[in-house]
Motif scaffolding. Structure first.
Motif, PDB file in Angstrom:
ATOM      1  N   ALA A 114       0.839  -1.203   0.000  1.00 14.84           N
ATOM      2  CA  ALA A 114       0.000   0.000   0.000  1.00 14.84           C
ATOM      3  C   ALA A 114       0.876   1.256   0.000  1.00 14.84           C
ATOM      4  O   ALA A 114       0.614   2.215  -0.731  1.00 14.84           O
ATOM      5  N   ALA A 115       1.933   1.244   0.815  1.00 15.64           N
ATOM      6  CA  ALA A 115       2.827   2.392   0.881  1.00 15.64           C
ATOM      7  C   ALA A 115       3.548   2.608  -0.443  1.00 15.64           C
ATOM      8  O   ALA A 115       3.698   3.748  -0.909  1.00 15.64           O
ATOM      9  N   ALA A 116       3.990   1.529  -1.067  1.00 13.00           N
ATOM     10  CA  ALA A 116       4.701   1.630  -2.338  1.00 13.00           C
ATOM     11  C   ALA A 116       3.794   2.164  -3.438  1.00 13.00           C
ATOM     12  O   ALA A 116       4.194   3.043  -4.228  1.00 13.00           O
ATOM     13  N   LEU A 117       2.568   1.650  -3.503  1.00 17.27           N
ATOM     14  CA  LEU A 117       1.637   2.085  -4.539  1.00 17.27           C
ATOM     15  C   LEU A 117       1.195   3.537  -4.303  1.00 17.27           C
ATOM     16  O   LEU A 117       1.086   4.324  -5.247  1.00 17.27           O
ATOM     17  N   ALA A 118       0.977   3.889  -3.043  1.00 13.34           N
ATOM     18  CA  ALA A 118       0.601   5.271  -2.712  1.00 13.34           C
ATOM     19  C   ALA A 118       1.708   6.244  -3.106  1.00 13.34           C
ATOM     20  O   ALA A 118       1.445   7.366  -3.565  1.00 13.34           O
ATOM     21  N   ALA A 119       2.960   5.819  -2.954  1.00 12.37           N
ATOM     22  CA  ALA A 119       4.095   6.660  -3.345  1.00 12.37           C
ATOM     23  C   ALA A 119       4.106   6.887  -4.849  1.00 12.37           C
ATOM     24  O   ALA A 119       4.394   7.996  -5.330  1.00 12.37           O
ATOM     25  N   GLU A 120       3.799   5.831  -5.613  1.00 11.11           N
ATOM     26  CA  GLU A 120       3.746   5.955  -7.074  1.00 11.11           C
ATOM     27  C   GLU A 120       2.647   6.920  -7.509  1.00 11.11           C
ATOM     28  O   GLU A 120       2.817   7.715  -8.434  1.00 11.11           O
ATOM     29  N   ILE A 121       1.504   6.851  -6.827  1.00 11.09           N
ATOM     30  CA  ILE A 121       0.350   7.677  -7.206  1.00 11.09           C
ATOM     31  C   ILE A 121       0.549   9.131  -6.811  1.00 11.09           C
ATOM     32  O   ILE A 121       0.251  10.044  -7.585  1.00 11.09           O
ATOM     33  N   THR A 122       1.063   9.368  -5.616  1.00 17.92           N
ATOM     34  CA  THR A 122       1.094  10.725  -5.054  1.00 17.92           C
ATOM     35  C   THR A 122       2.416  11.451  -5.222  1.00 17.92           C
ATOM     36  O   THR A 122       2.464  12.680  -5.123  1.00 17.92           O
ATOM     37  N   GLY A 123       3.495  10.713  -5.427  1.00 23.53           N
ATOM     38  CA  GLY A 123       4.796  11.352  -5.489  1.00 23.53           C
ATOM     39  C   GLY A 123       5.444  11.536  -4.128  1.00 23.53           C
ATOM     40  O   GLY A 123       6.559  12.047  -4.019  1.00 23.53           O
ATOM     41  N   GLU A 124       4.752  11.132  -3.061  1.00 27.13           N
ATOM     42  CA  GLU A 124       5.329  11.206  -1.718  1.00 27.13           C
ATOM     43  C   GLU A 124       6.420  10.139  -1.581  1.00 27.13           C
ATOM     44  O   GLU A 124       6.462   9.155  -2.329  1.00 27.13           O
ATOM     45  N   ARG A 125       7.300  10.329  -0.606  1.00 27.18           N
ATOM     46  CA  ARG A 125       8.366   9.349  -0.401  1.00 27.18           C
ATOM     47  C   ARG A 125       7.809   8.079   0.232  1.00 27.18           C
ATOM     48  O   ARG A 125       7.025   8.130   1.179  1.00 27.18           O
ATOM     49  N   LYS A 126       8.258   6.951  -0.308  1.00 26.80           N
ATOM     50  CA  LYS A 126       7.711   5.668   0.125  1.00 26.80           C
ATOM     51  C   LYS A 126       7.986   5.411   1.597  1.00 26.80           C
ATOM     52  O   LYS A 126       7.116   4.904   2.320  1.00 26.80           O
ATOM     53  N   ASN A 127       9.183   5.757   2.070  1.00 25.36           N
ATOM     54  CA  ASN A 127       9.515   5.465   3.470  1.00 25.36           C
ATOM     55  C   ASN A 127       8.667   6.301   4.440  1.00 25.36           C
ATOM     56  O   ASN A 127       8.322   5.851   5.530  1.00 25.36           O
ATOM     57  N   VAL A 128       8.322   7.528   4.023  1.00 20.29           N
ATOM     58  CA  VAL A 128       7.473   8.365   4.864  1.00 20.29           C
ATOM     59  C   VAL A 128       6.067   7.765   4.938  1.00 20.29           C
ATOM     60  O   VAL A 128       5.476   7.669   6.018  1.00 20.29           O
ATOM     61  N   LEU A 129       5.531   7.369   3.772  1.00 21.23           N
ATOM     62  CA  LEU A 129       4.200   6.757   3.745  1.00 21.23           C
ATOM     63  C   LEU A 129       4.181   5.459   4.540  1.00 21.23           C
ATOM     64  O   LEU A 129       3.207   5.158   5.243  1.00 21.23           O
ATOM     65  N   TYR A 130       5.249   4.680   4.421  1.00 26.59           N
ATOM     66  CA  TYR A 130       5.323   3.423   5.165  1.00 26.59           C
ATOM     67  C   TYR A 130       5.280   3.683   6.669  1.00 26.59           C
ATOM     68  O   TYR A 130       4.568   3.006   7.418  1.00 26.59           O
ATOM     69  N   GLN A 131       6.034   4.692   7.125  1.00 30.73           N
ATOM     70  CA  GLN A 131       6.064   5.003   8.557  1.00 30.73           C
ATOM     71  C   GLN A 131       4.707   5.500   9.041  1.00 30.73           C
ATOM     72  O   GLN A 131       4.247   5.146  10.136  1.00 30.73           O
ATOM     73  N   VAL A 132       4.051   6.333   8.225  1.00 28.54           N
ATOM     74  CA  VAL A 132       2.720   6.830   8.588  1.00 28.54           C
ATOM     75  C   VAL A 132       1.744   5.666   8.704  1.00 28.54           C
ATOM     76  O   VAL A 132       0.952   5.583   9.657  1.00 28.54           O
ATOM     77  N   ALA A 133       1.802   4.747   7.735  1.00 29.32           N
ATOM     78  CA  ALA A 133       0.905   3.585   7.770  1.00 29.32           C
ATOM     79  C   ALA A 133       1.202   2.705   8.981  1.00 29.32           C
ATOM     80  O   ALA A 133       0.288   2.185   9.628  1.00 29.32           O
ATOM     81  N   LEU A 134       2.483   2.549   9.291  1.00 32.01           N
ATOM     82  CA  LEU A 134       2.874   1.738  10.440  1.00 32.01           C
ATOM     83  C   LEU A 134       2.352   2.349  11.754  1.00 32.01           C
ATOM     84  O   LEU A 134       1.825   1.649  12.614  1.00 32.01           O
ATOM     85  N   ASP A 135       2.482   3.684  11.849  1.00 29.40           N
ATOM     86  CA  ASP A 135       1.987   4.390  13.045  1.00 29.40           C
ATOM     87  C   ASP A 135       0.482   4.254  13.175  1.00 29.40           C
ATOM     88  O   ASP A 135      -0.047   4.086  14.281  1.00 29.40           O
ATOM     89  N   LYS A 136      -0.230   4.285  12.050  1.00 27.02           N
ATOM     90  CA  LYS A 136      -1.697   4.147  12.086  1.00 27.02           C
ATOM     91  C   LYS A 136      -2.087   2.758  12.576  1.00 27.02           C
ATOM     92  O   LYS A 136      -3.033   2.602  13.358  1.00 27.02           O
ATOM     93  N   GLN A 137      -1.352   1.735  12.128  1.00 27.71           N
ATOM     94  CA  GLN A 137      -1.647   0.372  12.555  1.00 27.71           C
ATOM     95  C   GLN A 137      -1.416   0.196  14.057  1.00 27.71           C
ATOM     96  O   GLN A 137      -2.172  -0.470  14.749  1.00 27.71           O
ATOM     97  N   LYS A 138      -0.349   0.830  14.550  1.00 25.75           N
ATOM     98  CA  LYS A 138      -0.050   0.724  15.989  1.00 25.75           C
ATOM     99  C   LYS A 138      -1.152   1.393  16.832  1.00 25.75           C
ATOM    100  O   LYS A 138      -1.517   0.912  17.902  1.00 25.75           O
ATOM    101  N   GLU A 139      -1.682   2.526  16.304  1.00 30.10           N
ATOM    102  CA  GLU A 139      -2.737   3.221  17.033  1.00 30.10           C
ATOM    103  C   GLU A 139      -4.014   2.397  17.095  1.00 30.10           C
ATOM    104  O   GLU A 139      -4.796   2.498  18.049  1.00 30.10           O
ATOM    105  N   GLN A 140      -4.225   1.591  16.070  1.00 28.49           N
ATOM    106  CA  GLN A 140      -5.429   0.766  16.003  1.00 28.49           C
ATOM    107  C   GLN A 140      -5.292  -0.496  16.857  1.00 28.49           C
ATOM    108  O   GLN A 140      -6.242  -1.096  17.269  1.00 28.49           O
TER     109      GLN A 140
END
Length: 290
Positions: A264-290
């Motif tokens: 999900a992080a890799a594909l989101a990076a391709e779509i948005t132009g955001e850095r993959k590692n940043v998106l991965y960390q954000v997704a990881l933090d969201k999972q931990k909160e849940q």
């Protein structure tokens, strides 16, 4: 969209003529010459434009061309043009078609192969931008915002993260509500400028952060009068490397529902132009909160 027809050499020309937004001295010599020479002037409000014509001693006949009759009455002007008459199109002030009528007539004329000629001059949004001190290399013109608060806030929300300078027109009786909503949606620190009554006696150009600009207008009822242009600086991304846009966050959330975190992080990076590692960390933090 209707494709333009081949140019009809026997037809007259439709001149799209800019008129002053306040100071009558701003009309061009070319505009005055054409308004005297054409067979007919299509005007947004004939009574309003008649005063302009009288000031300059122009006796060319006027005919109404406004938002309520433009579609139906356009054929009247097209008939005159096809017969070889030249016609000038003017609005009450400024450049026709810019938040003013004229689009349907110009479109009909081009479809009929009629030569359409711009006669440039005053335009409130360009005048305001030229003196605002905000970035002018890239900008977007949003025209008038919706009159109702819900629609206005929704439209502002849609351009909240637009990086180009934003330009709006606003009615004087809504200017305070408009600035209140801009402050709420964009944040009080966003640089902005109110350009009011441009080229007129009580011209105001006031540049402040939105919260201070709202206070300025709120405390002086005179600033709630006249024609208003509001310019707002474009969005700039927070300096934090961890910050991502709300749109990128929305896309990431949608992808996380359908696939593993890493993918999900890799594909989101391709779509948005955001850095993959940043998106991965954000997704990881969201999972931990849940």
């Amino acid at each position: 969209m209707t494709a333009p027809g081949p140019l009809n050499s026997a037809a007259g020309s439709l001149y799209v003529v800019a008129t002053p937004i306040g100071n009558l001295d701003d009309i061009s010599a070319r505009a005055l010459k054409l308004l005297r020479e054409v067979s007919l002037i299509a005007a947004e409000d004939t009574r309003h434009s008649q005063r302009l014509m009288q000031h300059f001693g122009i006796s060319t006949p006027l005919a109404a061309c406004h938002e309520h009759n433009e579609r139906d009455e356009g054929s009247r002007f097209i008939t005159r043009l096809l017969a070889g008459d030249n016609v000038a199109l003017i609005s009450d002030a400024g450049t026709p078609l810019i938040s003013d009528p004229g689009y349907h007539l110009v479109r009909q004329a081009r479809a009929a192969g009629i030569n359409v000629v711009p006669v440039p001059g005053a335009c409130a949004l360009i005048a305001a931008l030229s003196a605002a001190g905000l970035p002018s290399d890239r900008f977007i013109f949003e025209g008038f915002l919706p009159a109702k608060a819900v629609g206005r806030r929704a439209r502002l929300g849609a351009v909240k993260e637009e990086p180009r300078t934003l330009i709006f027109y606003e009615a004087p009786h809504r200017i305070l509500e408009c600035l209140q909503d801009m402050e709420s949606v964009f944040g009080g620190e966003r640089p902005a400028l109110l350009a009011r009554e441009l080229t007129k006696t009580f011209e105001t150009l006031k540049g402040l952060p939105l919260s201070e600009l709202r206070q300025f207008v709120e405390s002086d009822s005179n600033q709630q009068r006249g024609e208003c242009v509001v310019l707002v600086a474009g969005w700039t991304a927070p300096e934090s490397d961890e910050a991502i846009s709300s749109e990128s966050m929305r896309i990431l959330d949608l992808l996380l529902k359908e696939m593993p975190l890493k993918r999900a992080a890799a594909l989101a990076a391709e779509i948005t132009g955001e850095r993959k590692n940043v998106l991965y960390q954000v997704a990881l933090d969201k999972q931990k909160e849940q």
